[in-house]
Design a protein around this motif. Sequence first.
Motif, PDB file in Angstrom:
ATOM      1  N   ALA A   1       0.828  -1.216   0.000  1.00  0.00           N
ATOM      2  CA  ALA A   1       0.000   0.000   0.000  1.00  0.00           C
ATOM      3  C   ALA A   1       0.860   1.264   0.000  1.00  0.00           C
ATOM      4  O   ALA A   1       0.427   2.315  -0.481  1.00  0.00           O
ATOM      5  N   ALA A   2       2.088   1.149   0.518  1.00  0.00           N
ATOM      6  CA  ALA A   2       3.001   2.302   0.534  1.00  0.00           C
ATOM      7  C   ALA A   2       3.655   2.512  -0.832  1.00  0.00           C
ATOM      8  O   ALA A   2       4.429   3.453  -1.012  1.00  0.00           O
ATOM      9  N   GLY A   3       3.361   1.629  -1.783  1.00  0.00           N
ATOM     10  CA  GLY A   3       3.898   1.782  -3.135  1.00  0.00           C
ATOM     11  C   GLY A   3       5.141   0.977  -3.435  1.00  0.00           C
ATOM     12  O   GLY A   3       5.775   1.185  -4.472  1.00  0.00           O
ATOM     13  N   CYS A   4       5.489   0.052  -2.562  1.00  0.00           N
ATOM     14  CA  CYS A   4       6.675  -0.775  -2.808  1.00  0.00           C
ATOM     15  C   CYS A   4       6.437  -1.700  -3.994  1.00  0.00           C
ATOM     16  O   CYS A   4       5.398  -2.351  -4.077  1.00  0.00           O
ATOM     17  N   THR A   5       7.408  -1.745  -4.874  1.00  0.00           N
ATOM     18  CA  THR A   5       7.348  -2.672  -6.002  1.00  0.00           C
ATOM     19  C   THR A   5       8.354  -3.807  -5.829  1.00  0.00           C
ATOM     20  O   THR A   5       8.290  -4.809  -6.525  1.00  0.00           O
ATOM     21  N   ARG A   6       9.277  -3.637  -4.901  1.00  0.00           N
ATOM     22  CA  ARG A   6      10.219  -4.698  -4.527  1.00  0.00           C
ATOM     23  C   ARG A   6      10.387  -4.654  -3.016  1.00  0.00           C
ATOM     24  O   ARG A   6      10.655  -3.591  -2.453  1.00  0.00           O
ATOM     25  N   VAL A   7      10.200  -5.809  -2.385  1.00  0.00           N
ATOM     26  CA  VAL A   7      10.332  -5.881  -0.931  1.00  0.00           C
ATOM     27  C   VAL A   7      11.430  -6.889  -0.604  1.00  0.00           C
ATOM     28  O   VAL A   7      11.388  -8.044  -1.038  1.00  0.00           O
TER      29      VAL A   7
END
Length: 124
Positions: free
Chosen positions: A57-63
């Motif tokens: 939800a925070a916009g991360c595309t890679r975690v």
Amino acid sequence: MDGLLLFAHGARDPAWAQPFERVAERLRAARPQTPLALAYLEFMSPGIEEAAETLAAAGCTRVHVLPLFLGTGGHVRRDIPPLLDSLRERHGASVSWELHPPLGEHEAVLQAMCDACLEPLTSR
């Protein structure tokens, strides 16, 4: 955007989590622009699913998933991969989930542990 998911075992005693919470606080202070979540495998909240949703939800595309374990035991080999598979299914190509070696396998952590073990012998 990259995010960091710290993943610890969890315990029934809330005091057990204090060192991990302090690590998360220090990381947030050092990298305020990096979304970070601390999650637990069992007994404590949030679980990995809830923490992962926060990062997505925070916009991360890679975690980057960092197990806060001393070694690659059963939890790291057997429990974490299916959890990450579930996250991959849920988020598809919108988020990549990258599992890293457990914290205890990093050279800097091993050295810090050695230094801490030697401290009582060198302080007078």
